[in-house]
Design a protein around this motif. Sequence first.
Motif, PDB file in Angstrom:
ATOM      1  N   PRO A  81      45.125   2.379 -11.298  1.00  0.00           N
ATOM      2  CA  PRO A  81      44.260   1.671 -12.244  1.00  0.00           C
ATOM      3  C   PRO A  81      44.104   0.208 -11.841  1.00  0.00           C
ATOM      4  O   PRO A  81      44.805  -0.289 -10.958  1.00  0.00           O
ATOM      5  N   LEU A  82      43.194  -0.484 -12.486  1.00  0.00           N
ATOM      6  CA  LEU A  82      43.136  -1.932 -12.339  1.00  0.00           C
ATOM      7  C   LEU A  82      44.470  -2.520 -12.785  1.00  0.00           C
ATOM      8  O   LEU A  82      45.128  -1.991 -13.680  1.00  0.00           O
ATOM      9  N   GLN A  83      44.881  -3.607 -12.179  1.00  0.00           N
ATOM     10  CA  GLN A  83      46.157  -4.210 -12.561  1.00  0.00           C
ATOM     11  C   GLN A  83      46.150  -4.628 -14.027  1.00  0.00           C
ATOM     12  O   GLN A  83      47.204  -4.598 -14.681  1.00  0.00           O
ATOM     13  N   GLU A  84      45.011  -4.983 -14.538  1.00  0.00           N
ATOM     14  CA  GLU A  84      44.903  -5.331 -15.956  1.00  0.00           C
ATOM     15  C   GLU A  84      45.222  -4.114 -16.827  1.00  0.00           C
ATOM     16  O   GLU A  84      45.894  -4.228 -17.872  1.00  0.00           O
ATOM     17  N   VAL A  85      44.753  -2.939 -16.397  1.00  0.00           N
ATOM     18  CA  VAL A  85      45.039  -1.702 -17.133  1.00  0.00           C
ATOM     19  C   VAL A  85      46.512  -1.327 -16.991  1.00  0.00           C
ATOM     20  O   VAL A  85      47.169  -0.959 -17.966  1.00  0.00           O
ATOM     21  N   GLN A  86      47.046  -1.427 -15.754  1.00  0.00           N
ATOM     22  CA  GLN A  86      48.459  -1.133 -15.533  1.00  0.00           C
ATOM     23  C   GLN A  86      49.347  -2.040 -16.387  1.00  0.00           C
ATOM     24  O   GLN A  86      50.351  -1.595 -16.949  1.00  0.00           O
TER      25      GLN A  86
END
Length: 313
Positions: A81-86
């Motif tokens: 996932p995007l790091q923001e999502v992670q």
Amino acid sequence: MIKYYKYRKRPKRFLALTGYKVEEFDALLPEFANSFEKRMEKYTLNGKERKHRRYVDYSNSPLPSIGEKQFFMLSYLKCYPLQEVQAALFGLSQPKANQWIHCLTPVLQEALTTLGEVPARDMADLILRCKGQNLFFHDGTERPIPRPLDPEMQRLFYSGKAKMHTIKNNLLIDEFCCILFLTNTVEGKQHDKKLADQTEYVLPKGSRLLQDTGFQGFTIADVAILQPKKKPKGRPLSDLDKSINQWLSSLRIRIEHAIGGVQRLRIVKEKIRNWKRDFRDSVMEICCALHNFRLKFRPWHYPPIQLHLFVDI
């Protein structure tokens, strides 16, 4: 927020998130823990050399146990996932998630190296791994990357075959789909055969190497090269040649299965957005090693190879 112990009780969702069954995850965990302890004795969380203060897990840490740290890393590689999502999934800020990713990547790599699952990257190591084997397969695999900003880099990394900007590796496997060797990561424009020529494989004398027609003209001293025959210009292939091609393809599918096993981890299937130096190469090495480790628990069973058929080819 994802709870590690909650998903341990849901095997299907645990497998979907990490690519590993719970028992496989637990088998990897002790070595992962050892590698983490060794790294944190020398370095801080952000990769700087540790001086005086000893590392401890705070009570309010979002990744308080070693199991949650490994779960965090494997889920990142599997789902990408995007790091923001992670970060949102694990109750972190994006910079903190990035910090943990770059801390745990070398930890996982070291653990898999200690377990002997990382494929060889040089010829001396490859020769040791090939002892006692006489049948090998190799092929290239491309991974998409974001379009570079520099025009010169755009031309270098543009793959006419994939019609996008990519990076490439060649893989060498044995008959059980274990990845024995991984070449350096190069620009996607480079041809599979050229990369194989530059690598200069050294395989046991009298062994056999199966390849597709993309490696036309590639040879190794004292090694029999087996590949499908191309259709002659203006003439059809004979029935015998068609049967041989079909049989070779039924064997060579093993390299496709191995590549598919690596690409279960979406970080090597989708556009890799991380620009850290050598990160793309390290990720491919880790994913190959995770595939090798998984084969210990879920080996692919193929029908016996009829070696006497090789004689007349």
